[in-house]
Motif scaffolding. Structure first.
Motif, PDB file in Angstrom:
ATOM      1  N   SER A 173      62.293   3.190  35.088  1.00 25.69           N
ATOM      2  CA  SER A 173      63.345   2.390  35.722  1.00 25.69           C
ATOM      3  C   SER A 173      63.497   1.016  35.084  1.00 25.69           C
ATOM      4  N   VAL A 174      62.542   0.620  34.247  1.00 24.42           N
ATOM      5  CA  VAL A 174      62.569  -0.718  33.649  1.00 24.42           C
ATOM      6  C   VAL A 174      63.810  -0.951  32.778  1.00 24.42           C
ATOM      7  N   PRO A 175      64.192  -0.024  31.878  1.00 23.38           N
ATOM      8  CA  PRO A 175      65.360  -0.299  31.025  1.00 23.38           C
ATOM      9  C   PRO A 175      66.650  -0.567  31.793  1.00 23.38           C
ATOM     10  N   THR A 176      66.915   0.188  32.858  1.00 22.74           N
ATOM     11  CA  THR A 176      68.151  -0.032  33.607  1.00 22.74           C
ATOM     12  C   THR A 176      68.148  -1.384  34.298  1.00 22.74           C
ATOM     13  N   VAL A 177      66.997  -1.781  34.836  1.00 21.97           N
ATOM     14  CA  VAL A 177      66.892  -3.102  35.461  1.00 21.97           C
ATOM     15  C   VAL A 177      67.091  -4.196  34.418  1.00 21.97           C
ATOM     16  N   ALA A 178      66.505  -4.013  33.236  1.00 19.90           N
ATOM     17  CA  ALA A 178      66.637  -5.007  32.171  1.00 19.90           C
ATOM     18  C   ALA A 178      68.089  -5.148  31.715  1.00 19.90           C
ATOM     19  N   VAL A 179      68.792  -4.032  31.576  1.00 18.34           N
ATOM     20  CA  VAL A 179      70.200  -4.083  31.160  1.00 18.34           C
ATOM     21  C   VAL A 179      71.043  -4.797  32.206  1.00 18.34           C
ATOM     22  N   PHE A 180      70.803  -4.502  33.470  1.00 18.01           N
ATOM     23  CA  PHE A 180      71.581  -5.160  34.528  1.00 18.01           C
ATOM     24  C   PHE A 180      71.320  -6.656  34.549  1.00 18.01           C
ATOM     25  N   LEU A 181      70.057  -7.070  34.455  1.00 18.18           N
ATOM     26  CA  LEU A 181      69.741  -8.497  34.491  1.00 18.18           C
ATOM     27  C   LEU A 181      70.300  -9.216  33.269  1.00 18.18           C
ATOM     28  N   ALA A 182      70.323  -8.554  32.120  1.00 18.48           N
ATOM     29  CA  ALA A 182      70.816  -9.184  30.894  1.00 18.48           C
ATOM     30  C   ALA A 182      72.311  -9.475  30.968  1.00 18.48           C
ATOM     31  N   PHE A 183      73.054  -8.602  31.651  1.00 18.48           N
ATOM     32  CA  PHE A 183      74.517  -8.763  31.714  1.00 18.48           C
ATOM     33  C   PHE A 183      74.989  -9.042  33.136  1.00 18.48           C
TER      34      PHE A 183
END
Length: 269
Positions: free
Chosen positions: A247-257
């Motif tokens: 689940s880390v990549p999806t959270v990272a993408v959301f926080l980045a954008f």
């Protein structure tokens, strides 16, 4: 009294939403050796990294995460670009039947994906696309177009028509208008649509387990589903730790954008 109803409702719903996440984290960090078979509301030991290591090895999560990253990035970007061209055609280009074209594209997001599984499996098996990355790229991109089209069409409809009229008066071609004017103006919506599609492709399971089986092709959720079938071997804490990891990549993408995502929501509301 009524002014408190809304904030209290939001707090209660937020807590209900957070409870499963809290249980996922707590039971994912509990050592599999100390897991008693019942739900832990408080951590009794810390074995998260060992659980992640077991999940990584048992499900071969490394190649699976790389596959999902490729599927989510490439298919999401391709779908958003195609949806942007369709939105431009449905809002800016002259012609009739634009509402009909809108429903012809958007209706693809209204049907449950389960309805497509059998014909897709037969079609992929007969064309050699079964258990190939190309096949998953194609189906993910095609599935992501309708909702992206819905977002981008709404954004382009909100642009002043004088923008297109001024560009045409200056001699700009439709291609020049699309790439130099309309695409830059809807960048927040492009990013928001990409985030939606990235998260959807990353979390998608049905197509992954139906249209692929080999470790070099299957996405991460299919690999995680295979790990979940190994309860008797690895134990629930290992499965939950694997779920936290993927689940880390999806959270990272959301926080980045996040800023662009919120900006697009304000535009489309």
């Amino acid at each position: 009294m009524t002014r408190y109803i809304r904030p209290v409702t939001v707090v209660v719903l937020s807590l209900l939403w957070l409870v499963p996440t809290y249980l996922l984290v707590v039971n994912g960090i509990v050592s599999s050796k100390d897991y008693s078979g019942t739900v832990h509301w408080l951590p009794t030991s810390f074995g998260f990294f060992d659980n992640v290591r077991q999940a990584w090895q048992a499900a071969d999560l490394g190649p699976a995460m790389l596959n999902s990253a490729l599927y989510a990035t490439v298919s999401g970007a391709l779908a958003v670009f195609v949806a942007a061209m369709a939105a431009f055609a449905a809002t800016v280009l002259p012609g009739r039947g634009k509402v009909l074209w809108f429903w012809a594209v958007y209706v693809g997001s209204l049907f449950p994906v389960q309805a497509f599984l059998r014909p897709l499996f037969n079609g992929f098996a007969s064309t050699g696309l079964y258990d190939t990355r190309l096949g998953l790229f194609v189906i993910y991109a095609a599935t992501c177009v309708p909702f992206s089209f819905f977002i981008l069409r709404n954004t382009m409809r909100s642009l002043p028509p004088e923008v297109a009229e001024a560009a045409r008066m200056d001699g700009a071609s439709w291609t020049r208008m699309f790439f130099s004017i309309h695409l830059p103006l809807v960048v927040p919506s492009l990013v928001a649509a990409f985030i939606f599609q990235f998260v959807w492709v990353w979390n998608e399971l049905l197509f992954g387990i139906t249209l692929s089986f080999s470790g070099g092709v299957r996405p991460v959720m299919a690999a995680l589903a295979g790990l979940q079938g190994s309860y008797s071997t690895v134990g629930p804490p290992v499965v939950l730790a694997g779920a936290l990891l993927v689940s880390v990549p999806t959270v990272a993408v959301f926080l980045a954008f996040q800023r662009m995502f919120v900006s697009s929501l304000k535009t489309n509301v």
